[in-house]
Design a protein around this motif. Structure first.
Motif: not given
Length: 121
Positions: A40-64
């Motif tokens: 609430s009151g903040k901008e949308r931020e990235f949390v995590a992502a996954i490449r559909w083909g390879t399954g490689s994953t990426y995270y923002t530091e605060s959720v690692k």
């Protein structure tokens, strides 16, 4: 293609939730699926992502180490397992699909409707 996010709810600090994002159409190996959140009151931020083909994953530091993104290609569904939740994780969580890996919302073209996660202290 439509994305449907689900699994949000109210949980105490230290608890766990698993979010799901189901795609109505086919997701290709070249696609990247991501999770974003907006408090609430903040901008949308990235949390995590996954490449559909390879399954490689990426995270923002605060959720690692606490969050895990995964996908079930046969079910066209992405998941976000959230453990050790903190009050600062409270937000509406959105899933999105992009054509390449990106960390900004503008880089994702298709969005789900969002699911609310509330973590009480």
């Amino acid at each position: 293609v439509q994305l449907q996010a689900s699994g949000g709810g109210l949980v105490q600090a230290g608890g766990s939730l698993r979010l799901s994002c189901a795609a109505s159409g086919r997701t290709f190996s070249s696609h990247v699926m991501g999770w974003f959140r907006q408090a609430s009151g903040k901008e949308r931020e990235f949390v995590a992502a996954i490449r559909w083909g390879t399954g490689s994953t990426y995270y923002t530091e605060s959720v690692k180490g606490r969050f895990t993104v995964s996908r079930d290609k046969a079910a066209e569904t992405m998941y976000l397992q959230m453990n050790s939740l903190k009050p600062e994780d409270t937000a509406v969580y959105y899933c999105a699909r992009g054509n390449s890996l990106g960390y900004a919302p503008a880089e994702y073209r298709i969005w789900g409707q969002g699911t609310l996660v509330t973590v009480s202290s």
